[in-house]
Design a protein around this motif. Sequence first.
Motif, PDB file in Angstrom:
ATOM      1  N   VAL A   5       7.700  14.178   9.166  1.00  0.00           N
ATOM      2  CA  VAL A   5       6.554  13.357   8.802  1.00  0.00           C
ATOM      3  C   VAL A   5       6.578  13.069   7.308  1.00  0.00           C
ATOM      4  CG1 VAL A   5       4.028  13.234   8.751  1.00  0.00           C
ATOM      5  CG2 VAL A   5       5.185  14.343  10.683  1.00  0.00           C
ATOM      6  N   LEU A   6       6.352  11.821   6.983  1.00  0.00           N
ATOM      7  CA  LEU A   6       6.214  11.408   5.592  1.00  0.00           C
ATOM      8  C   LEU A   6       4.766  11.012   5.356  1.00  0.00           C
ATOM      9  CD1 LEU A   6       7.177  10.521   2.765  1.00  0.00           C
ATOM     10  CD2 LEU A   6       7.855   8.331   3.794  1.00  0.00           C
ATOM     11  N   ASN A   7       4.037  11.816   4.591  1.00  0.00           N
ATOM     12  CA  ASN A   7       2.684  11.476   4.176  1.00  0.00           C
ATOM     13  C   ASN A   7       2.784  10.682   2.885  1.00  0.00           C
ATOM     14  OD1 ASN A   7       0.376  12.763   5.787  1.00  0.00           O
ATOM     15  ND2 ASN A   7       1.883  14.418   5.669  1.00  0.00           N
ATOM     16  N   VAL A   8       2.147   9.526   2.854  1.00  0.00           N
ATOM     17  CA  VAL A   8       2.188   8.662   1.671  1.00  0.00           C
ATOM     18  C   VAL A   8       0.790   8.654   1.054  1.00  0.00           C
ATOM     19  CG1 VAL A   8       2.654   6.337   0.813  1.00  0.00           C
ATOM     20  CG2 VAL A   8       4.018   7.264   2.708  1.00  0.00           C
ATOM     21  N   ALA A   9       0.705   9.164  -0.166  1.00  0.00           N
ATOM     22  CA  ALA A   9      -0.572   9.309  -0.861  1.00  0.00           C
ATOM     23  C   ALA A   9      -0.963   8.025  -1.573  1.00  0.00           C
ATOM     24  CB  ALA A   9      -0.469  10.438  -1.880  1.00  0.00           C
ATOM     25  N   TYR A  10      -2.219   7.969  -1.962  1.00  0.00           N
ATOM     26  CA  TYR A  10      -2.711   6.938  -2.869  1.00  0.00           C
ATOM     27  C   TYR A  10      -1.908   7.075  -4.155  1.00  0.00           C
ATOM     28  CZ  TYR A  10      -6.239   4.403  -5.647  1.00  0.00           C
ATOM     29  OH  TYR A  10      -6.908   3.519  -6.459  1.00  0.00           O
ATOM     30  N   PRO A  11      -1.302   5.995  -4.636  1.00  0.00           N
ATOM     31  CA  PRO A  11      -0.358   6.133  -5.755  1.00  0.00           C
ATOM     32  C   PRO A  11      -0.979   6.441  -7.108  1.00  0.00           C
ATOM     33  CG  PRO A  11      -0.517   3.842  -5.058  1.00  0.00           C
ATOM     34  CD  PRO A  11      -1.343   4.638  -4.105  1.00  0.00           C
ATOM     35  N   GLY A  97      -3.546   6.092   1.360  1.00  0.00           N
ATOM     36  CA  GLY A  97      -4.087   5.294   0.273  1.00  0.00           C
ATOM     37  C   GLY A  97      -4.964   4.155   0.752  1.00  0.00           C
ATOM     38  N   ALA A  98      -6.034   3.904   0.018  1.00  0.00           N
ATOM     39  CA  ALA A  98      -6.932   2.798   0.356  1.00  0.00           C
ATOM     40  C   ALA A  98      -6.222   1.459   0.237  1.00  0.00           C
ATOM     41  CB  ALA A  98      -8.152   2.831  -0.565  1.00  0.00           C
ATOM     42  N   ASP A  99      -5.108   1.434  -0.460  1.00  0.00           N
ATOM     43  CA  ASP A  99      -4.334   0.218  -0.661  1.00  0.00           C
ATOM     44  C   ASP A  99      -3.017   0.238   0.125  1.00  0.00           C
ATOM     45  OD1 ASP A  99      -3.178   2.264  -2.068  1.00  0.00           O
ATOM     46  OD2 ASP A  99      -2.994   1.164  -3.959  1.00  0.00           O
ATOM     47  N   PHE A 100      -2.979   1.001   1.230  1.00  0.00           N
ATOM     48  CA  PHE A 100      -1.746   1.185   2.011  1.00  0.00           C
ATOM     49  C   PHE A 100      -1.091  -0.127   2.406  1.00  0.00           C
ATOM     50  CE2 PHE A 100      -4.836   0.605   5.349  1.00  0.00           C
ATOM     51  CZ  PHE A 100      -4.146  -0.084   6.328  1.00  0.00           C
ATOM     52  N   TYR A 101      -1.885  -1.152   2.651  1.00  0.00           N
ATOM     53  CA  TYR A 101      -1.374  -2.455   3.085  1.00  0.00           C
ATOM     54  C   TYR A 101      -0.517  -3.112   1.996  1.00  0.00           C
ATOM     55  CZ  TYR A 101      -5.478  -3.555   0.352  1.00  0.00           C
ATOM     56  OH  TYR A 101      -6.409  -3.594  -0.649  1.00  0.00           O
ATOM     57  N   GLU A 102      -0.639  -2.662   0.754  1.00  0.00           N
ATOM     58  CA  GLU A 102       0.144  -3.212  -0.357  1.00  0.00           C
ATOM     59  C   GLU A 102       1.599  -2.735  -0.326  1.00  0.00           C
ATOM     60  OE1 GLU A 102      -0.715  -5.470  -2.420  1.00  0.00           O
ATOM     61  OE2 GLU A 102      -2.900  -5.433  -2.517  1.00  0.00           O
ATOM     62  N   TYR A 103       1.871  -1.619   0.346  1.00  0.00           N
ATOM     63  CA  TYR A 103       3.232  -1.073   0.374  1.00  0.00           C
ATOM     64  C   TYR A 103       3.628  -0.636   1.784  1.00  0.00           C
ATOM     65  CZ  TYR A 103      -0.008   2.711  -0.877  1.00  0.00           C
ATOM     66  OH  TYR A 103      -1.097   3.552  -0.951  1.00  0.00           O
TER      67      TYR A 103
END
Length: 167
Positions: A5-11, A97-103
């Motif tokens: 699993v790769l958890n991607v945080a708010y950058p 991240g609240a901006d996940f759609y950006e990446y």
Amino acid sequence: MKLVVLNVAYPFAPVGPYALGDAEQLLARLDAALSQSGHESFVMACEGSVTEGILLATPPPSQILDEAERHRIHEQYRFTLQSFLEKWPIDLIHMHGADFYEYLPSSSVPVLATLHLPVDQYPETIFHLGRPQTFLQCVSAPQRDACPSCPYLLPEIGAESPADRRI
């Protein structure tokens, strides 16, 4: 079955058990639970994050967080995420991240995006993504009730969150 699993945080905020944000603390708990259960846990987060799994550290944002800096950080996140996915077999990407759609990656790896903020803090477009195997999950029933109809919206986690305070 062992999962990767790769958890991607708010950058823009470090992850860890004592992080300032609820989402960053929750991610740290998920990472710890995955690692302690014998799964392979990767966390993509800015430098300064504390994880039990393998940290894929990205440069922290500069002190001036203007639109150009946000764009630069999102570009870096997209590049890092795509490069990592080309080299490592991942079973699930869990975005926080609240901006996940950006990446959001274009790969076919399933993505779960947890919505930690009030629904009105997200653009309407997240409820109409064309990317296959992409799922949204709210943290509470009131938050989910505030969402528009969406075929890939999963049942809520069931925890009270800051998102409930503004619904």
